[in-house]
Design an enzyme around this catalytic site. Structure first.
Site, PDB file in Angstrom:
ATOM      1  N   TYR A 283       0.949  -1.315   0.034  1.00 33.79           N
ATOM      2  CA  TYR A 283       0.005   0.084   0.162  1.00 33.79           C
ATOM      3  C   TYR A 283       0.774   1.222   0.060  1.00 33.79           C
ATOM      4  O   TYR A 283       0.278   2.372   0.026  1.00 33.79           O
ATOM      5  CB  TYR A 283      -0.938   0.022   1.296  1.00 33.79           C
ATOM      6  CG  TYR A 283      -2.035  -0.892   1.131  1.00 33.79           C
ATOM      7  CD1 TYR A 283      -2.830  -0.936   0.194  1.00 33.79           C
ATOM      8  CD2 TYR A 283      -2.035  -1.996   2.081  1.00 33.79           C
ATOM      9  CE1 TYR A 283      -4.085  -1.955   0.187  1.00 33.79           C
ATOM     10  CE2 TYR A 283      -2.950  -3.100   2.005  1.00 33.79           C
ATOM     11  CZ  TYR A 283      -4.066  -2.858   1.296  1.00 33.79           C
ATOM     12  OH  TYR A 283      -4.912  -3.910   1.198  1.00 33.79           O
TER      13      TYR A 283
ATOM     14  N   ASP B 183      -1.917 -11.484   8.356  1.00 27.35           N
ATOM     15  CA  ASP B 183      -1.380 -12.686   7.654  1.00 27.35           C
ATOM     16  C   ASP B 183       0.095 -12.778   8.138  1.00 27.35           C
ATOM     17  O   ASP B 183       0.712 -13.865   8.302  1.00 27.35           O
ATOM     18  CB  ASP B 183      -1.535 -12.843   6.141  1.00 27.35           C
ATOM     19  CG  ASP B 183      -2.851 -13.023   5.786  1.00 27.35           C
ATOM     20  OD1 ASP B 183      -3.349 -13.935   5.995  1.00 27.35           O
ATOM     21  OD2 ASP B 183      -3.575 -11.918   5.262  1.00 27.35           O
TER      22      ASP B 183
ATOM     23  N   HIS C 290       4.436  -6.100  -4.618  1.00 33.85           N
ATOM     24  CA  HIS C 290       2.959  -6.601  -4.825  1.00 33.85           C
ATOM     25  C   HIS C 290       2.243  -5.219  -4.518  1.00 33.85           C
ATOM     26  O   HIS C 290       2.613  -4.340  -3.937  1.00 33.85           O
ATOM     27  CB  HIS C 290       2.627  -7.653  -4.251  1.00 33.85           C
ATOM     28  CG  HIS C 290       2.547  -7.393  -2.786  1.00 33.85           C
ATOM     29  ND1 HIS C 290       1.471  -6.966  -2.011  1.00 33.85           N
ATOM     30  CD2 HIS C 290       3.389  -7.732  -1.858  1.00 33.85           C
ATOM     31  CE1 HIS C 290       1.782  -6.856  -0.838  1.00 33.85           C
ATOM     32  NE2 HIS C 290       3.075  -7.211  -0.572  1.00 33.85           N
TER      33      HIS C 290
ATOM     34  N   TYR D 257     -11.571  -0.316   0.054  1.00 30.03           N
ATOM     35  CA  TYR D 257     -11.672   0.127   1.446  1.00 30.03           C
ATOM     36  C   TYR D 257     -10.150   0.626   1.855  1.00 30.03           C
ATOM     37  O   TYR D 257     -10.081   1.012   2.725  1.00 30.03           O
ATOM     38  CB  TYR D 257     -12.041  -0.993   2.441  1.00 30.03           C
ATOM     39  CG  TYR D 257     -11.013  -2.110   2.756  1.00 30.03           C
ATOM     40  CD1 TYR D 257     -10.429  -1.836   4.148  1.00 30.03           C
ATOM     41  CD2 TYR D 257     -10.540  -2.822   1.982  1.00 30.03           C
ATOM     42  CE1 TYR D 257      -9.449  -2.553   4.429  1.00 30.03           C
ATOM     43  CE2 TYR D 257      -9.420  -3.713   2.273  1.00 30.03           C
ATOM     44  CZ  TYR D 257      -8.821  -3.652   3.617  1.00 30.03           C
ATOM     45  OH  TYR D 257      -7.912  -4.518   4.084  1.00 30.03           O
ATOM     46  N   ARG D 258      -9.072   0.410   0.960  1.00 30.49           N
ATOM     47  CA  ARG D 258      -7.710   0.652   1.284  1.00 30.49           C
ATOM     48  C   ARG D 258      -6.972   0.826   0.011  1.00 30.49           C
ATOM     49  O   ARG D 258      -7.401  -0.293  -0.864  1.00 30.49           O
ATOM     50  CB  ARG D 258      -7.478  -0.459   2.338  1.00 30.49           C
ATOM     51  CG  ARG D 258      -6.069  -0.119   3.097  1.00 30.49           C
ATOM     52  CD  ARG D 258      -5.644  -1.214   3.950  1.00 30.49           C
ATOM     53  NE  ARG D 258      -4.578  -1.161   4.896  1.00 30.49           N
ATOM     54  CZ  ARG D 258      -3.976  -2.078   5.577  1.00 30.49           C
ATOM     55  NH1 ARG D 258      -4.490  -3.337   5.397  1.00 30.49           N
ATOM     56  NH2 ARG D 258      -2.745  -1.813   6.114  1.00 30.49           N
TER      57      ARG D 258
END
Length: 606
Positions: A148, A208, A451, A532-533
């Site tokens: 992110y 995770d 990623h 949402y993010r």
């Protein structure tokens, strides 16, 4: 015990000596994970800098004077100029200088310096300094929201406030109240190990991967997998520094306790009196959270399991089966539904093990590879966990098996039905509050792997899940990426997490990954599905999709920003919220923006 090292000789940090390190129980796994990543590296870990970033509108001499002033206040060792080579590192040794998974040029989103406050008072000092010199600051807890944007700052040349290095204390664990109070640098690893050390019958809830900040994940509204999986919903009370430098406590913390002590109900009741304001400090740039309380889950019995489904078209029926089970709270946690390609990825083997071609991996190749794995030739894999005493668990599992058994070809398995190295054992740990590292393994999918997460929300209805899945699948095919979906499904909504894995050393892959993200945001929004993010560089575009009533929500957010942060110094651009100093001056990357981020950069030509 000697310090573990990877095959390249890199020292793996240990939690006993470094706040951001790996617990001893995972030392060997960390070495193996780092070695696997290194084996896929084809470029050098660091590169020669082209330029050193400066804050916008601030000259070199002016910046040096301001930094020297800050060094005098905090100590020279607690202020570092960002003038060294940029090292991407990896999850456990991430940089605080830039976005380690750079989708744009590596030197975009770079800071000018990093500062390391020791306490809340020093955070206030830094904020006052930033207002005085009109230098934007960008706070991070541990910088591990990789995927992110990590520790990258949206406005190049901002000063990173690294809260983790010196503010990493577990301030309190109340065993009777099943709660804790932590600073930003407390990782899931650290909180878990401390609870184990004290032999308390309590669980944490972790995502995770366990190396991230408990506080940081919650204010970014991250999720985990026990019944306490909504991290922000299970926080209770925060202390924060506003953009003016003023100190605020929310909830019952706003009332002093006896003789000036902390209020004894600060971690017991969330709302207190008057408007409940905690929410505006999540996914925003309205304050710097320096302490935060959390509820912990009392220890209980648990049973993890896996259900496989044979056909691609089962997806819609699986979601329909999940909804009543979730709404009736028969499902014990927030389960995961994964495509079988994820079973290949979490083996830690590179994609080239099964397919060396370009573009999306053909379905028949996935089918052939999966047939050799414990799951067999299936399409979807469901991971769930039930909680309570054995009788309760058994009755719940009977209902679950009956519900999913109506889908032809489904197969139910327990952990002892699968090999010791199977991913289910890692899921069982995460779903019982034990933070691990196993999720790193799918990063070996491509060389120099990085990623991006595309994370839309859909109702827990088969037709909606199918609609968003169809958009994502179609666009992944168009842009040439494998679809690696994980759907975290609750009673009324599902977080569809699509993981775009790309080679950060390959400019074509980075451009295609950017194109894929931008088009998925647009096409999903047309159907009413929003993220949402998201990553820093797509925040403006995502914020723009929440456009009801001429963007009333965005305008409201901007009004709050201007009121709280008149100098626009705190994390400008985070989550698509710009203060008046930057707003409308070319910083926003919106739907119609055709810029090539690699070629044109991500900042306006000032």
């Amino acid at each position: 015990m000697s310090t573990p090292t990877s095959t390249t000789g890199a020292v793996i940090p240990n939690l006993n000596s470094v706040y951001s390190g790996v617990p001893t129980r995972l030392a060997n796994e960390a070495v193996a994970a780092k070695s696997r990543l290194d084996s896929q590296r084809t470029v050098r870990e660091s590169s020669v800098r082209k330029t050193v970033s400066l804050p916008p509108g601030i000259g070199k001499e002016q910046f040096e004077r301001a930094i020297n002033e800050l060094k005098s206040s905090l100590g020279r060792e607690n202020v570092e100029i960002n003038d060294k080579p940029l090292v991407d590192g990896w999850y456990m040794q991430h940089p605080n200088t830039h976005d380690a998974y750079h989708i744009a040029d590596q030197e975009d989103l770079t800071s000018s310096a990093a500062v390391y406050p020791a306490d809340t008072a020093e955070v206030q000092l830094i904020v006052h300094w930033a207002n005085k010199h009109k230098i934007p600051v960008y706070p991070i807890s541990m910088g591990r929201n990789i995927g992110y944007g990590g520790a990258g700052c949206r406005v190049r040349g901002s000063v990173i406030i690294d809260l983790g290095r010196r503010m990493n204390k577990i301030l309190n664990i109340d065993a009777d109240n099943a709660s804790c109070l932590v600073q930003p640098g407390v990782s899931y690893f650290a909180l878990y190990e401390e609870i184990q050390k004290r032999k308390l019958p309590l669980w944490i809830d972790c995502p995770d991967l366990g190396g991230g900040s408990v506080l940081g994940n919650a204010i970014d509204r991250g999720v985990g997998y026990t019944p306490y999986g909504d991290h922000f919903a299970n926080h209770c009370g925060m202390e924060l520094v506003l953009p003016t430098g003023e100190l605020l406590r929310t909830g019952m913390g706003a009332m002093p306790g006896k003789d000036g002590a902390d209020n004894p109900t600060w971690q017991s009741f969330q709302a207190a009196y008057g408007p409940y304001i905690d929410g505006i400090f999540s996914q925003s740039n309205y304050g710097i959270v320096t302490q935060m309380g959390f509820w912990l889950m009392p220890e209980t019995g648990h049973q993890s399991y896996m259900i496989t489904f044979k056909h691609e078209e089962d997806f819609e029926h699986i979601v329909e089966a999940i909804r009543p089970l979730a709404q009736k709270r028969i499902l014990g946690n927030i389960p995961q539904l994964r495509h079988v390609i994820q079973e290949l990825a979490v083996t830690g083997k590179p994609r080239s093990t099964w397919y060396k071609g370009k573009g999306k991996m053909p379905r028949e190749v996935i089918r052939e590879a999966a047939s050799k794995l414990p799951c067999g030739d299936v399409s979807w894999v469901f991971y769930g966990t039930q909680y309570g005493d054995q009788a309760t668990i058994n009755s719940q599992l009977k209902i679950i098996q009956e519900a999913f058994g109506k889908i032809q070809g489904s197969k139910f398995m327990l952990p002892n039905d699968l090999p010791p190295d199977h991913y289910i054992h890692s899921r069982a740990q995460v779903c019982s509050g034990v933070p691990v590292l196993r999720e790193l393994d799918w990063l070996n999918w491509v060389p120099n792997a990085a990623h991006l997460f595309f994370s839309p929300i859909s109702p827990t209805k088969g037709k909606d899940a199918k609609a968003i899945h169809s958009v994502i699948t179609k666009l992944h095919t168009k842009w040439g990426f494998d679809v690696l979906p994980t759907i975290c499904i609750a009673s009324r909504e599902g977080h569809y997490i699509s993981n775009i894995v790309y080679n950060r050393a390959d400019e074509d892959e980075k451009r295609r990954a950017t194109g894929l993200m931008r088009e998925m945001i647009n096409e999903s929004a047309k159907l009413g599905y929003g993220e949402y993010r998201t990553h820093l560089l797509f925040a403006d575009q995502v914020a723009e999709t929440y456009s009801w009533n001429n963007g009333a929500l965005r305008r409201f957010n901007e009004s709050i920003k201007d009121a709280l942060d008149p100098n626009s110094i705190l994390a400008p651009g985070r989550n698509g919220i710009w203060g008046q100093r930057f707003r409308g001056k070319g910083w926003e990357i919106l739907k119609g923006d055709q810029r090539d981020m690699l070629k044109d950069g991500v900042a306006p030509k000032l």
